[in-house]
Design a protein around this motif. Structure first.
Motif, PDB file in Angstrom:
ATOM      1  N   GLU A  49       0.873  -1.392   0.004  1.00  0.00           N
ATOM      2  CA  GLU A  49       0.217  -0.069  -0.084  1.00  0.00           C
ATOM      3  C   GLU A  49       0.833   1.329   0.039  1.00  0.00           C
ATOM      4  OE1 GLU A  49      -3.336   0.796   2.774  1.00  0.00           O
ATOM      5  OE2 GLU A  49      -3.568  -1.320   3.060  1.00  0.00           O
ATOM      6  N   PHE A  50       1.925   1.118   0.875  1.00  0.00           N
ATOM      7  CA  PHE A  50       2.755   2.360   0.864  1.00  0.00           C
ATOM      8  C   PHE A  50       3.465   2.607  -0.372  1.00  0.00           C
ATOM      9  CE2 PHE A  50       6.575   4.776   2.520  1.00  0.00           C
ATOM     10  CZ  PHE A  50       6.036   5.545   2.978  1.00  0.00           C
ATOM     11  N   HIS A  51       4.074   1.624  -1.231  1.00  0.00           N
ATOM     12  CA  HIS A  51       4.810   1.652  -2.224  1.00  0.00           C
ATOM     13  C   HIS A  51       3.905   2.087  -3.508  1.00  0.00           C
ATOM     14  CE1 HIS A  51       8.880   0.945  -0.499  1.00  0.00           C
ATOM     15  NE2 HIS A  51       8.057   0.058   0.118  1.00  0.00           N
ATOM     16  N   THR A  52       2.642   1.737  -3.417  1.00  0.00           N
ATOM     17  CA  THR A  52       1.801   2.084  -4.439  1.00  0.00           C
ATOM     18  C   THR A  52       0.727   3.044  -4.523  1.00  0.00           C
ATOM     19  OG1 THR A  52       0.285   0.371  -3.747  1.00  0.00           O
ATOM     20  CG2 THR A  52       1.896  -0.557  -5.447  1.00  0.00           C
ATOM     21  N   ALA A  53       0.860   3.827  -3.220  1.00  0.00           N
ATOM     22  CA  ALA A  53       0.094   4.908  -2.901  1.00  0.00           C
ATOM     23  C   ALA A  53       0.073   5.819  -3.874  1.00  0.00           C
ATOM     24  CB  ALA A  53       0.401   5.559  -1.746  1.00  0.00           C
ATOM     25  N   GLN A  54      -0.952   6.423  -4.473  1.00  0.00           N
ATOM     26  CA  GLN A  54      -1.228   7.411  -5.556  1.00  0.00           C
ATOM     27  C   GLN A  54      -1.891   8.551  -4.822  1.00  0.00           C
ATOM     28  OE1 GLN A  54      -2.232   5.913  -9.307  1.00  0.00           O
ATOM     29  NE2 GLN A  54      -0.274   4.992  -9.666  1.00  0.00           N
ATOM     30  N   LYS A  55      -1.509   9.688  -5.461  1.00  0.00           N
ATOM     31  CA  LYS A  55      -2.221  11.181  -4.793  1.00  0.00           C
ATOM     32  C   LYS A  55      -3.712  10.923  -5.344  1.00  0.00           C
ATOM     33  CE  LYS A  55      -2.263  16.110  -4.944  1.00  0.00           C
ATOM     34  NZ  LYS A  55      -3.453  16.183  -6.145  1.00  0.00           N
ATOM     35  N   GLY A  56      -3.856  10.713  -6.662  1.00  0.00           N
ATOM     36  CA  GLY A  56      -5.079  10.929  -7.439  1.00  0.00           C
ATOM     37  C   GLY A  56      -5.857  12.186  -7.279  1.00  0.00           C
ATOM     38  N   GLY A  57      -7.078  11.971  -6.850  1.00  0.00           N
ATOM     39  CA  GLY A  57      -7.779  13.486  -6.874  1.00  0.00           C
ATOM     40  C   GLY A  57      -7.706  13.887  -5.488  1.00  0.00           C
ATOM     41  N   ASP A  58      -7.077  13.023  -4.505  1.00  0.00           N
ATOM     42  CA  ASP A  58      -7.115  13.850  -3.314  1.00  0.00           C
ATOM     43  C   ASP A  58      -6.089  15.106  -3.157  1.00  0.00           C
ATOM     44  OD1 ASP A  58      -8.444  11.750  -2.277  1.00  0.00           O
ATOM     45  OD2 ASP A  58      -6.787  10.475  -1.530  1.00  0.00           O
ATOM     46  N   SER A  59      -6.261  15.991  -1.837  1.00  0.00           N
ATOM     47  CA  SER A  59      -5.667  16.984  -1.772  1.00  0.00           C
ATOM     48  C   SER A  59      -4.113  16.363  -1.167  1.00  0.00           C
ATOM     49  CB  SER A  59      -5.881  17.927  -0.707  1.00  0.00           C
ATOM     50  OG  SER A  59      -6.018  17.168   0.475  1.00  0.00           O
ATOM     51  N   LEU A 107      -0.876  12.868   1.896  1.00  0.00           N
ATOM     52  CA  LEU A 107      -0.011  12.741   3.114  1.00  0.00           C
ATOM     53  C   LEU A 107      -0.244  12.162   4.261  1.00  0.00           C
ATOM     54  CD1 LEU A 107       2.190  16.119   2.671  1.00  0.00           C
ATOM     55  CD2 LEU A 107       2.910  13.671   1.854  1.00  0.00           C
ATOM     56  N   LEU A 108      -1.344  12.375   4.798  1.00  0.00           N
ATOM     57  CA  LEU A 108      -1.833  11.785   5.866  1.00  0.00           C
ATOM     58  C   LEU A 108      -2.104  10.388   5.961  1.00  0.00           C
ATOM     59  CD1 LEU A 108      -4.462  14.348   7.353  1.00  0.00           C
ATOM     60  CD2 LEU A 108      -2.470  13.666   8.600  1.00  0.00           C
ATOM     61  N   LYS A 109      -2.735  10.022   4.579  1.00  0.00           N
ATOM     62  CA  LYS A 109      -2.827   8.465   4.442  1.00  0.00           C
ATOM     63  C   LYS A 109      -1.444   7.639   4.307  1.00  0.00           C
ATOM     64  CE  LYS A 109      -5.832   8.671   0.773  1.00  0.00           C
ATOM     65  NZ  LYS A 109      -6.343   8.227  -0.301  1.00  0.00           N
ATOM     66  N   SER A 110      -0.453   8.214   3.836  1.00  0.00           N
ATOM     67  CA  SER A 110       0.820   7.888   3.745  1.00  0.00           C
ATOM     68  C   SER A 110       1.170   7.636   5.367  1.00  0.00           C
ATOM     69  CB  SER A 110       1.626   8.803   3.065  1.00  0.00           C
ATOM     70  OG  SER A 110       1.263   8.712   1.552  1.00  0.00           O
ATOM     71  N   LYS A 111       1.278   8.996   6.061  1.00  0.00           N
ATOM     72  CA  LYS A 111       1.691   8.868   7.257  1.00  0.00           C
ATOM     73  C   LYS A 111       1.176   7.752   8.378  1.00  0.00           C
ATOM     74  CE  LYS A 111       2.362  11.713  11.525  1.00  0.00           C
ATOM     75  NZ  LYS A 111       2.028  10.603  12.345  1.00  0.00           N
ATOM     76  N   ALA A 112      -0.239   7.536   7.828  1.00  0.00           N
ATOM     77  CA  ALA A 112      -0.951   6.373   8.570  1.00  0.00           C
ATOM     78  C   ALA A 112      -0.344   5.050   8.392  1.00  0.00           C
ATOM     79  CB  ALA A 112      -2.456   6.491   8.518  1.00  0.00           C
ATOM     80  N   ILE A 113      -0.057   5.002   7.117  1.00  0.00           N
ATOM     81  CA  ILE A 113       0.407   3.661   6.903  1.00  0.00           C
ATOM     82  C   ILE A 113       1.801   3.312   7.179  1.00  0.00           C
ATOM     83  CG2 ILE A 113       1.330   2.174   4.595  1.00  0.00           C
ATOM     84  CD1 ILE A 113      -0.741   3.573   3.015  1.00  0.00           C
ATOM     85  N   ARG A 114       2.451   4.462   7.415  1.00  0.00           N
ATOM     86  CA  ARG A 114       3.922   4.474   7.972  1.00  0.00           C
ATOM     87  C   ARG A 114       3.916   4.189   9.425  1.00  0.00           C
ATOM     88  NH1 ARG A 114       7.493   9.197  10.080  1.00  0.00           N
ATOM     89  NH2 ARG A 114       5.786   9.065  11.410  1.00  0.00           N
ATOM     90  N   ASP A 115       2.864   4.847  10.173  1.00  0.00           N
ATOM     91  CA  ASP A 115       2.690   4.562  11.501  1.00  0.00           C
ATOM     92  C   ASP A 115       2.499   3.146  12.049  1.00  0.00           C
ATOM     93  OD1 ASP A 115       3.279   7.354  12.090  1.00  0.00           O
ATOM     94  OD2 ASP A 115       1.332   7.883  12.268  1.00  0.00           O
TER      95      ASP A 115
END
Length: 142
Positions: free
Chosen positions: A114-124, A129-137
């Motif tokens: 999930e972390f390596h394939t995360a894409q911004k897409g239509g999100d701000s 960054l919050l989604k990426s941080k949640a996965i990292r945490d």
């Protein structure tokens, strides 16, 4: 003070909030076992163990039960199932740590993907960054 209830998907947030409160009041040692239960009966040098309960034991039990109640108040119904039968705050804490903190290898691999394939897409950018941080945490917790 404690606004997050523990559910299957928010252990990192819940744990951070709960431990912050416990550290603030210097009570985390009840949960970690660093404040063990004192002897419950008075021991006299002449007569040995008596049936009289020590004040230290009574105070420790009172505080521990209050902390266990606090812990229970921060759990969802599903999370509460994992601590039913626990007699101390430390037992309950250990049960929750065993259930939620130790994620299986397959879950770790899924989080890495999930972390390596995360894409911004239509999100701000903030939301991304919050989604990426949640996965990292979650990965750090595992």
């Amino acid at each position: 003070m404690l606004t997050v209830k523990l559910q299957d998907d928010n252990f990192v947030k819940w744990n951070f909030q709960f431990q912050s409160v416990l550290r603030g009041y210097d009570l985390l040692d009840f949960f970690t076992g660093d404040n063990p239960c004192p002897p419950n009966y008075v021991i006299h040098t002449e007569s040995g163990v008596t049936k009289e309960m020590t004040a230290a034991y009574k105070n420790w039990v009172k505080k521990d039960m209050a902390l266990l109640s606090l812990l229970i108040a921060t759990l969802s119904d599903d999370a509460m199932e994992h601590i039913i039968g626990c007699k101390t705050s430390q037992e309950a804490w250990s049960a929750l740590q065993d259930r939620y903190a130790f994620i299986s290898v397959s879950s770790i691999n899924q989080l890495k993907t999930e972390f390596h394939t995360a894409q911004k897409g239509g999100d701000s950018i903030d939301k991304f960054l919050l989604k990426s941080k949640a996965i990292r945490d979650q990965l750090i917790s595992a």
